[in-house]
Design an enzyme around this catalytic site. Structure first.
Site, PDB file in Angstrom:
ATOM      1  N   GLU A 117       0.842  -1.206   0.000  1.00 49.81           N
ATOM      2  CA  GLU A 117       0.000   0.000   0.000  1.00 49.81           C
ATOM      3  C   GLU A 117       0.876   1.254   0.000  1.00 49.81           C
ATOM      4  O   GLU A 117       0.567   2.239  -0.673  1.00 49.81           O
ATOM      5  CB  GLU A 117      -0.936  -0.007   1.209  1.00 49.81           C
ATOM      6  CG  GLU A 117      -1.964   1.090   1.194  1.00 49.81           C
ATOM      7  CD  GLU A 117      -2.970   0.979   0.062  1.00 49.81           C
ATOM      8  OE1 GLU A 117      -3.112   1.969  -0.691  1.00 49.81           O
ATOM      9  OE2 GLU A 117      -3.610  -0.075  -0.076  1.00 49.81           O
TER      10      GLU A 117
ATOM     11  N   GLU B 101       1.553   6.237  -7.198  1.00 52.52           N
ATOM     12  CA  GLU B 101       0.499   7.190  -7.568  1.00 52.52           C
ATOM     13  C   GLU B 101       0.994   8.631  -7.470  1.00 52.52           C
ATOM     14  O   GLU B 101       0.736   9.443  -8.363  1.00 52.52           O
ATOM     15  CB  GLU B 101      -0.729   6.992  -6.687  1.00 52.52           C
ATOM     16  CG  GLU B 101      -1.506   5.745  -7.033  1.00 52.52           C
ATOM     17  CD  GLU B 101      -2.765   5.596  -6.204  1.00 52.52           C
ATOM     18  OE1 GLU B 101      -3.018   6.419  -5.305  1.00 52.52           O
ATOM     19  OE2 GLU B 101      -3.515   4.640  -6.472  1.00 52.52           O
TER      20      GLU B 101
END
Length: 151
Positions: A65, A72
């Site tokens: 994560e 991102e």
């Protein structure tokens, strides 16, 4: 000195984790799930090796994560406009988290399935009220933690 740089790297890593916790709801969800999985493992009286599997699965999901967050952020910085290759990179990073999370749930089913089917987990709830209370508090706090804006 070399040791200053070494210890600074821990500080930078910590800052990255804190920033991600503040900004990423999915990371807060995974952290809450990790705490619950460990509490359930204690409640089910899992063996140390089984608890290690839970810890490794949780660490893998949380680590991926964090990598997804980094991918991102970098993609958004490099190319703020829509781009098919950027989309591929972001989707693949998110897919890695999903794959690890699904495998972790499968591992949890293997670890906890027998206790759930036999009723041993529910019996443990009655005999260990402190862990039962800790799970309830974690669930309530986890809901607020996941929904927290962080800013």
């Amino acid at each position: 000195m070399w040791w200053r740089r070494f210890f600074c790297s821990f500080r930078y890593a910590g800052q990255g984790i804190v920033r991600a916790v503040r900004n990423e709801r999915n990371l807060r969800f995974h952290l809450t799930a990790a705490v619950l999985a460990h509490l359930l493992g204690l409640l089910a009286a899992l063996e140390p090796g089984e608890m290690a599997v839970i810890s490794l699965c949780c660490g893998l999901v949380i680590g991926l994560e964090l990598v997804n967050t980094a991918v991102e952020a970098l993609c958004d910085r490099v190319c703020p406009a829509q781009d098919s290759l950027i989309k591929t990179a972001k989707d693949a990073a998110a897919g890695a988290v999903l794959a690890a999370a699904v495998c972790s749930v499968i591992a949890a089913l293997w670890l906890f399935g027998g206790s759930i089917v036999s009723g041993a987990l529910w019996d443990a709830v009655r005999t260990r009220p402190a862990l039962d209370a800790a799970i309830a508090v974690t669930l309530v706090a986890g809901i607020f933690f996941v929904r927290w804006d962080g800013k």
